[in-house]
Motif scaffolding. Sequence first.
Motif, PDB file in Angstrom:
ATOM      1  N   HIS A 190      -2.963  -3.505  -8.876  1.00 20.40           N
ATOM      2  CA  HIS A 190      -1.543  -3.197  -8.663  1.00 20.40           C
ATOM      3  C   HIS A 190      -1.274  -2.850  -7.199  1.00 20.40           C
ATOM      4  CE1 HIS A 190       2.470  -1.618  -9.450  1.00 20.40           C
ATOM      5  NE2 HIS A 190       2.124  -0.532  -8.788  1.00 20.40           N
TER       6      HIS A 190
ATOM      7  N   LEU B 296       0.792  -4.833  -4.148  1.00 23.47           N
ATOM      8  CA  LEU B 296       1.824  -4.169  -3.364  1.00 23.47           C
ATOM      9  C   LEU B 296       1.600  -4.392  -1.868  1.00 23.47           C
ATOM     10  CD1 LEU B 296       4.207  -2.225  -2.979  1.00 23.47           C
ATOM     11  CD2 LEU B 296       2.578  -0.330  -3.173  1.00 23.47           C
TER      12      LEU B 296
ATOM     13  N   LYS C 216       2.331  -7.932  -0.976  1.00 26.17           N
ATOM     14  CA  LYS C 216       3.764  -8.205  -0.988  1.00 26.17           C
ATOM     15  C   LYS C 216       4.421  -7.750   0.323  1.00 26.17           C
ATOM     16  CE  LYS C 216       6.031  -7.434  -4.778  1.00 26.17           C
ATOM     17  NZ  LYS C 216       6.770  -6.748  -5.869  1.00 26.17           N
TER      18      LYS C 216
ATOM     19  N   ILE D 236      10.478  -2.445  -0.895  1.00 25.08           N
ATOM     20  CA  ILE D 236       9.303  -2.882  -1.651  1.00 25.08           C
ATOM     21  C   ILE D 236       8.536  -1.684  -2.201  1.00 25.08           C
ATOM     22  CG2 ILE D 236       7.075  -4.052  -1.489  1.00 25.08           C
ATOM     23  CD1 ILE D 236       8.333  -5.930   0.549  1.00 25.08           C
ATOM     24  N   ILE D 237       8.343  -0.663  -1.368  1.00 26.98           N
ATOM     25  CA  ILE D 237       7.597   0.517  -1.814  1.00 26.98           C
ATOM     26  C   ILE D 237       8.366   1.267  -2.895  1.00 26.98           C
ATOM     27  CG2 ILE D 237       6.730   2.776  -1.095  1.00 26.98           C
ATOM     28  CD1 ILE D 237       6.026   1.549   1.596  1.00 26.98           C
TER      29      ILE D 237
ATOM     30  N   GLU E 259       8.277   0.127  -6.550  1.00 24.47           N
ATOM     31  CA  GLU E 259       7.028   0.269  -7.296  1.00 24.47           C
ATOM     32  C   GLU E 259       6.901   1.589  -8.035  1.00 24.47           C
ATOM     33  OE1 GLU E 259       4.853  -2.219  -7.660  1.00 24.47           O
ATOM     34  OE2 GLU E 259       6.314  -3.377  -6.528  1.00 24.47           O
TER      35      GLU E 259
ATOM     36  N   ASP F 267       9.124  -6.353  -8.925  1.00 24.64           N
ATOM     37  CA  ASP F 267       8.192  -5.533  -9.708  1.00 24.64           C
ATOM     38  C   ASP F 267       6.860  -6.239  -9.804  1.00 24.64           C
ATOM     39  OD1 ASP F 267       7.051  -3.677 -11.319  1.00 24.64           O
ATOM     40  OD2 ASP F 267       8.647  -3.678 -12.821  1.00 24.64           O
ATOM     41  N   THR F 268       5.824  -5.556  -9.383  1.00 20.71           N
ATOM     42  CA  THR F 268       4.494  -6.168  -9.437  1.00 20.71           C
ATOM     43  C   THR F 268       3.755  -5.817 -10.713  1.00 20.71           C
ATOM     44  OG1 THR F 268       3.541  -4.272  -8.293  1.00 20.71           O
ATOM     45  CG2 THR F 268       4.258  -6.103  -6.941  1.00 20.71           C
TER      46      THR F 268
END
Length: 345
Positions: free
Chosen positions: A177, A181, A184, A320-321, A324, A343-344
């Motif tokens: 995960h 991140l 990404k 992006i952060i 998550e 969403d990862t």
Amino acid sequence: METSKKIYIFLILVIAVIVCIYAQSIIIPFVLAILFWFLIRVIKKLLSRVRFIGRLPRWILTLFSSLVLIGFLVLTVTMISSNISELSKTLPQYEANVKQITATINQTFNIDLVSLLGDFSKDIKFGTMLSSLLSTLTSLFGNAFTVLLYLLFLLLEEPIFPKKLRAMYPDEKRYQHMNELVNKIDHSIGNYIALKTLTSIMTGVMSYVALLLIGVDAPLFWAFLIFVLNFIPTIGSLIATAFPTLFAVLQFGELGPGLWVLAVVGVIQMVIGNVVEPRLMGNSLNISPLVVFLTLAIWGMIWGISGMLLSVPITVILIIIMSEFPGTKPFAILLSQNGTANDTQ
């Protein structure tokens, strides 16, 4: 409990803003080093696609990519200095043309502006204007040693980081995960910097040809100014068009060349900014236009021109952060363009 949590978040934001303001001499060089690191990674990816170069050891690719970037920066600073000197030699001509321009406007529109603008022109110090412009452009490279030092440590840390990430997250699922991140962020920022640099170079080169044909002094300097300001969303292209237009009017002492610069450079900015750039970038950044404008104003207020240039990459990383983590995911959705957070999971 909910109230105390909101107060806690508010205090963190206040402290973060204070730190950004008073520690900008440390933070800005570090952020610049990170962006240069991303540029080096982009150059490495491009070089690795070449059959023979791609087989070289990674440290050689990193060294060569770093030398290419540093060489470009050194050439840029040298070019700015020489062109500023060239412009400074023609300052008396610019100052003399102010009266000629005011007289032309007075005669054309039959408005008594000669005395008003004549007094105003006495207060204009074109040498100071150019010095301020040079100071603004070179401020990003002013702490060159600090930036290079940060960059060196980032490059040394790069090969070790995957091992550290594995040690930090022994659980395989959690490690995957976090690895996604990091990838990404790497892809989003690297993609943005690469494409924005490409479109900025296209704008600068085409503007250079146009300014050279029109006969504007120091076309390389103005082309570089357009290249740099093109990194500032929304208002950057407007400022980049206004500067050479104003100086074309001052150089020739008439409105005609200035109008030509305004028209040609303005069309170049519109075509690349509204046609070429959207087709290359698409909606990959997923940032609301309103958020772009607001972050531009906020970071510009905190860090000035440097903040404007760095506003979009910083916002991309934050979105992006925040996407998550459940507690901050609503903020990421609010900042996004399409109302969804990547969403990862």
